[in-house]
Design an enzyme around this catalytic site. Structure first.
Site, PDB file in Angstrom:
ATOM      1  N   ASP A  98     -19.120  13.714   4.428  1.00 18.37           N
ATOM      2  CA  ASP A  98     -17.766  14.162   4.195  1.00 18.37           C
ATOM      3  C   ASP A  98     -17.863  15.520   3.478  1.00 18.37           C
ATOM      4  O   ASP A  98     -18.903  15.827   2.887  1.00 18.37           O
ATOM      5  CB  ASP A  98     -17.073  13.101   3.319  1.00 18.37           C
ATOM      6  CG  ASP A  98     -15.732  13.540   2.832  1.00 18.37           C
ATOM      7  OD1 ASP A  98     -14.911  13.942   3.663  1.00 18.37           O
ATOM      8  OD2 ASP A  98     -15.494  13.473   1.610  1.00 18.37           O
ATOM      9  N   ASP A 144     -14.951  17.536   1.458  1.00 16.77           N
ATOM     10  CA  ASP A 144     -14.255  17.659   0.168  1.00 16.77           C
ATOM     11  C   ASP A 144     -14.636  16.490  -0.737  1.00 16.77           C
ATOM     12  O   ASP A 144     -14.373  15.325  -0.405  1.00 16.77           O
ATOM     13  CB  ASP A 144     -12.734  17.639   0.376  1.00 16.77           C
ATOM     14  CG  ASP A 144     -12.255  18.792   1.247  1.00 16.77           C
ATOM     15  OD1 ASP A 144     -12.634  19.931   0.957  1.00 16.77           O
ATOM     16  OD2 ASP A 144     -11.500  18.535   2.208  1.00 16.77           O
TER      17      ASP A 144
HETATM   18  P1  B16 Z   1      -6.451  19.805   5.133  1.00 13.94           P
HETATM   19  P2  B16 Z   1     -12.447  15.308   3.629  1.00 13.94           P
HETATM   20  C1  B16 Z   1      -9.816  15.641   3.494  1.00 13.94           C
HETATM   21  O1  B16 Z   1     -11.093  16.187   3.577  1.00 13.94           O
HETATM   22  C2  B16 Z   1      -9.394  15.641   2.038  1.00 13.94           C
HETATM   23  O2  B16 Z   1     -10.123  14.642   1.322  1.00 13.94           O
HETATM   24  C3  B16 Z   1      -7.937  15.318   1.908  1.00 13.94           C
HETATM   25  O3  B16 Z   1      -7.540  15.416   0.552  1.00 13.94           O
HETATM   26  C4  B16 Z   1      -7.130  16.293   2.751  1.00 13.94           C
HETATM   27  O4  B16 Z   1      -5.745  15.961   2.705  1.00 13.94           O
HETATM   28  C5  B16 Z   1      -7.617  16.206   4.217  1.00 13.94           C
HETATM   29  O5  B16 Z   1      -8.989  16.516   4.256  1.00 13.94           O
HETATM   30  C6  B16 Z   1      -6.878  17.192   5.104  1.00 13.94           C
HETATM   31  O6  B16 Z   1      -7.215  18.478   4.670  1.00 13.94           O
HETATM   32  O7  B16 Z   1      -5.074  19.756   4.541  1.00 13.94           O
HETATM   33  O8  B16 Z   1      -7.311  20.901   4.553  1.00 13.94           O
HETATM   34  O9  B16 Z   1      -6.420  19.820   6.639  1.00 13.94           O
HETATM   35  O10 B16 Z   1     -12.526  14.614   2.304  1.00 13.94           O
HETATM   36  O11 B16 Z   1     -12.272  14.397   4.826  1.00 13.94           O
HETATM   37  O12 B16 Z   1     -13.527  16.359   3.805  1.00 13.94           O
HETATM   38 MG    MG Z   2     -13.639  13.595   0.707  1.00 14.21          MG
END
Ligand code: B16
Ligand code: MG
Length: 226
Positions: free
Chosen positions: A11, A13
């Site tokens: 993953d 974030d």
């Molecule tokens: P975006 P991951 C996720 O990333 C985040 O954990 C989550 O907080 C976020 O809302 C989602 O991506 C969508 O991200 O708004 O930048 O498209 O943890 O799956 O790397």
């Molecule tokens: Mg994450």
């Protein structure tokens, strides 16, 4: 197990880079602009979810009187606003925000012949990876632009495994979100939680981070679990 492990999926974030805090601060800012406070306790519920799914959770905390006044607001305008706030937060992002020990762990994985991928729900993932200068370490990247279903659906991990030519059963997935661990378990990959064991209690193994961790130690922990 894990003699047959062929690949790791990370993953993004909250696992590779410390951007989970920026996602949450952006949602808190949006809530503030809508007239209420989003409590810290919402953070773990939001991790891993896509934008529309996150917005639903964020709006659950809205007081009833505001929900009535704001009922006709366009969800896309709200998620676009959150994304603008998030993009401002990550505009200065660089390698110093890689989480401790991640880079040596990725290099070890490659040295040991494993394939490496990113499986992120974020549509900003490629920008973040470029800012970190780590794109060349990965055999595949699947992100929010490749999928239609948010975690806990396993689509993003199945996409990453397929791009590497692997079955999910031969892959270890590293995740900081309960929704991501559920996604990993649903596609029968090995799941490693990165963070709080009370939140990530469905993971096969939980680590508190990559600092000092070796690939061999991790495989031993997975073996002990199986
Ligand atoms: P975006 P991951 C996720 O990333 C985040 O954990 C989550 O907080 C976020 O809302 C989602 O991506 C969508 O991200 O708004 O930048 O498209 O943890 O799956 O790397
Ligand atoms: Mg994450």
């Amino acid at each position: 197990m894990p003699g047959h492990i062929k690949a790791f999926i990370f993953d993004l974030d909250g696992v590779i880079v410390d951007t989970a805090k920026y996602h949450f601060r952006s949602w808190q800012r949006l809530a503030y602009e809508l007239g209420y406070t989003l409590p810290e306790s919402a953070n773990d519920r939001l991790k891993g979810l896509g934008r529309p799914e996150s917005l639903e959770v964020v709006l659950e905390y809205r007081p009833e009187r505001l929900a009535e006044i704001q009922q006709d607001m366009d969800p896309v305008i709200l998620t676009d606003r959150k994304n603008d706030i998030y993009k401002a937060y990550i505009s200065g992002l660089g390698p110093s925000e890689l989480l401790p020990g991640v880079l040596p762990f990725l290099h070890q994985g490659r040295t040991q012949g494993l394939k490496l991928a990113v499986g992120s729900g974020s549509k900003n993932a490629r920008v973040v990876i470029d800012k970190l200068g780590i794109a060349s370490l990965f055999d595949a990247i699947c992100d929010g632009t490749d999928i239609t279903r948010s975690k806990p659906d396993p689509e993003v991990f199945e996409c990453a495994a397929a791009k590497m030519g692997c079955e999910p059963q031969d892959v270890v997935i590293f995740e900081d979100a309960a929704s991501g661990i559920e996604a990993a378990n649903r596609c029968q990959a090995y799941s490693v939680g990165v963070g709080d064991p009370t939140i990530l209690n469905e993971a096969n193994v939980v680590i508190n981070g990559f600092d000092g961790l070796t690939v061999t130690q991790l495989i031993e922990q997975l073996k002990a679990h199986s």
